[in-house]
Design an enzyme around this catalytic site. Sequence first.
Site, mmCIF file in Angstrom:
data_model
loop_
_atom_site.group_PDB
_atom_site.id
_atom_site.type_symbol
_atom_site.label_atom_id
_atom_site.label_comp_id
_atom_site.label_asym_id
_atom_site.label_seq_id
_atom_site.Cartn_x
_atom_site.Cartn_y
_atom_site.Cartn_z
ATOM 1 N N SER A 24 0.844 -1.198 0.000
ATOM 2 C CA SER A 24 0.000 0.000 0.000
ATOM 3 C C SER A 24 0.877 1.244 0.000
ATOM 4 C CB SER A 24 -0.884 0.030 1.247
ATOM 5 O OG SER A 24 -1.551 1.272 1.360
ATOM 6 N N TYR A 38 -2.063 -0.525 10.221
ATOM 7 C CA TYR A 38 -2.200 -1.017 8.842
ATOM 8 C C TYR A 38 -0.975 -0.611 8.009
ATOM 9 C CZ TYR A 38 -3.954 -1.004 4.007
ATOM 10 O OH TYR A 38 -4.102 -1.190 2.661
#
Length: 250
Positions: free
Chosen positions: A145, A159
């Site tokens: 990501s 995350y």
Amino acid sequence: MSNQKLVIVTGGARGIGAATAKLFAKHGYAVCINYKSNTVAANNVVKEIKSLGGNCISQKADVSNEEEVLRLFNNVDRELGKVSVLVNNAGILKQQSRLEKMSADRINLILNNNVTSYFLCCREAVKRMSTEHQGSGGVIINVSSAAARSGAPNEYVDYAASKGAIDTLTKGLSLEVAGEGIRVNGVRPGFIYTDMHADGGEPERIARLKSKIPMGRDGMPKEVAEAIYWLASEKSSFSTGSFLDLAGGL
Ligand code: NAP
């Protein structure tokens, strides 16, 4: 068993994973889509691929659980054959929060789901692909990501850190297996139009942040799928341990 190339896409029933599964099927791959609980979504992807003449199965398995990962890979061996491409894509987000409000349970849940799962699936793929284990090579693509670079402050540092770990896994594993016929690369999407943002507590997150994206728009799952497919294809045959950023310039 045929010589058809075979891809396993974890989290392949929705979002980026579903777009990736459909694209590989379009290019002639046999496809196994894995998912955790949404059987309806998985059945829809299988149905769509089959209706276009593709070869596709679904496998329900929580990829953060070692036994379920073993079952997933063994079932694929039996039902479809030898895996040639693994797309590690399954991932989760929890409600937006500053770090000082995060419990150990939440942090461990994120790390198990987003990191342990990728390690376990990489391990099973390497055992099947490596020329050291009588395999004939293969490709692994890890979906990371843009958060690995931004750190996602005030939203989900847990995350973001899990995705930082995936970048390090990608680099390290690529070097471990570079001489064994396996390429390992990563993609780093950001602001892609999927259900994931609702899981983080803000379905309209992308609309709020759109003006900050240099390209002025969100990305579509298909745009990430195309990058994943390129990294799996012979067109990227000299790439390993590298990353493609897909975040509109961020
Ligand atoms: P999504 O729409 O929320 O879909 C997630 C998929 O992963 C679902 O099929 C889900 O299965 C599956 N999954 C989650 N945990 C699992 C587990 N433990 N075992 C098996 N399957 C599991 O997500 P997405 O937005 O497409 O994201 C896909 C990947 O891209 C993730 O790794 C995410 O971190 C990354 N990413 C997304 C964005 C974005 O803007 N969307 C940006 C950067 C990176 P069920 O439906 O059965 O739960």
